[in-house]
Design a protein around this motif. Structure first.
Motif, PDB file in Angstrom:
ATOM      1  N   SER A 156       0.827  -1.211   0.000  1.00  0.00           N
ATOM      2  CA  SER A 156       0.000   0.000   0.000  1.00  0.00           C
ATOM      3  C   SER A 156       0.863   1.263   0.000  1.00  0.00           C
ATOM      4  O   SER A 156       2.003   1.263   0.462  1.00  0.00           O
ATOM      5  N   ASP A 157       0.294   2.333  -0.524  1.00  0.00           N
ATOM      6  CA  ASP A 157       1.018   3.611  -0.572  1.00  0.00           C
ATOM      7  C   ASP A 157       1.288   4.137   0.830  1.00  0.00           C
ATOM      8  O   ASP A 157       2.350   4.694   1.101  1.00  0.00           O
ATOM      9  N   GLU A 158       0.309   3.989   1.716  1.00  0.00           N
ATOM     10  CA  GLU A 158       0.483   4.468   3.095  1.00  0.00           C
ATOM     11  C   GLU A 158       1.632   3.729   3.786  1.00  0.00           C
ATOM     12  O   GLU A 158       2.445   4.340   4.482  1.00  0.00           O
ATOM     13  N   ALA A 159       1.707   2.427   3.561  1.00  0.00           N
ATOM     14  CA  ALA A 159       2.790   1.640   4.146  1.00  0.00           C
ATOM     15  C   ALA A 159       4.137   2.068   3.573  1.00  0.00           C
ATOM     16  O   ALA A 159       5.136   2.120   4.297  1.00  0.00           O
ATOM     17  N   ARG A 160       4.169   2.401   2.267  1.00  0.00           N
ATOM     18  CA  ARG A 160       5.422   2.878   1.661  1.00  0.00           C
ATOM     19  C   ARG A 160       5.880   4.186   2.304  1.00  0.00           C
ATOM     20  O   ARG A 160       7.061   4.389   2.551  1.00  0.00           O
ATOM     21  N   LYS A 161       4.909   5.086   2.556  1.00  0.00           N
ATOM     22  CA  LYS A 161       5.250   6.365   3.203  1.00  0.00           C
ATOM     23  C   LYS A 161       5.805   6.119   4.597  1.00  0.00           C
ATOM     24  O   LYS A 161       6.809   6.713   4.988  1.00  0.00           O
ATOM     25  N   GLU A 162       5.141   5.246   5.366  1.00  0.00           N
ATOM     26  CA  GLU A 162       5.601   4.936   6.718  1.00  0.00           C
ATOM     27  C   GLU A 162       6.976   4.275   6.683  1.00  0.00           C
ATOM     28  O   GLU A 162       7.839   4.572   7.508  1.00  0.00           O
ATOM     29  N   PHE A 163       7.186   3.387   5.730  1.00  0.00           N
ATOM     30  CA  PHE A 163       8.461   2.700   5.612  1.00  0.00           C
ATOM     31  C   PHE A 163       9.576   3.684   5.281  1.00  0.00           C
ATOM     32  O   PHE A 163      10.662   3.615   5.856  1.00  0.00           O
ATOM     33  N   SER A 164       9.316   4.609   4.364  1.00  0.00           N
ATOM     34  CA  SER A 164      10.360   5.581   4.019  1.00  0.00           C
ATOM     35  C   SER A 164      10.636   6.507   5.192  1.00  0.00           C
ATOM     36  O   SER A 164      11.785   6.903   5.416  1.00  0.00           O
TER      37      SER A 164
END
Length: 168
Positions: free
Chosen positions: A30-38
């Motif tokens: 998910s995009d939200e997970a990508r943001k949190e991961f970055s």
């Protein structure tokens, strides 16, 4: 520099070498997970760079002779004596022993959850393959061929017919 700060800096440096950031990034959907991961990666890199720069360097020694020439030897000797009498307390880690057993238990739980997830994923992959196969054959399949693969449905239908239950 105190030994514990240098040890923390070394651990953070080694951790940054062993973390497979790209491998983890491939697993995120998910995009939200990508943001949190970055954001997590940036925070880790910031802390790691601070540990490497600020806390891994020994302070420069004081040039007492330089100050003796400019200020006077008596006051410089007084400051030198005060400076050398300062004892920086060593850091005693009281938190890690409290949380290490909890962390280890979570790691065990994580491994078990990973195994369950892999088994469930394997089961779902098989089910998907079966559904795809059924989808290909459904237009030409007879009821007998279908009931061969699903004997529980044949038994259910036979029981309903035997008991004269027609779904009304």
């Amino acid at each position: 520099m105190s030994g514990s700060v240098k040890k923390a800096a070394d651990v953070a440096f080694k951790a940054s070498k062993t973390i497979d950031w790209e491998g983890m990034a491939k697993l995120i959907v998910s995009d939200e997970a990508r943001k949190e991961f970055s954001a997590l990666r940036r925070a880790f890199d910031d802390v790691n760079s601070q540990l490497q720069t600020k806390f891994s360097q020994e302070p420069e020694p004081i040039d007492w002779e330089y100050y003796r020439k400019g200020i006077g030897s008596r006051i410089v000797d007084m400051y030198k004596e005060a400076y050398e009498s300062i004892e920086v307390p060593k850091f005693v880690d009281t938190v890690t022993p409290q949380y290490k057993p909890k962390f280890d238990a979570l790691l065990v739980e994580l491994k078990e959850a990973e195994q369950r997830s892999l088994k469930e994923s394997e089961r779902l992959e098989k089910e998907i393959a079966e559904v795809k196969e059924l989808k290909k054959k459904i237009s030409t399949m007879t009821a007998d061929e279908y009931f061969e693969k699903h004997p529980e449905l044949k038994k259910k239908f036979d029981d309903e017919i035997r008991n004269d239950y027609w779904g009304y």
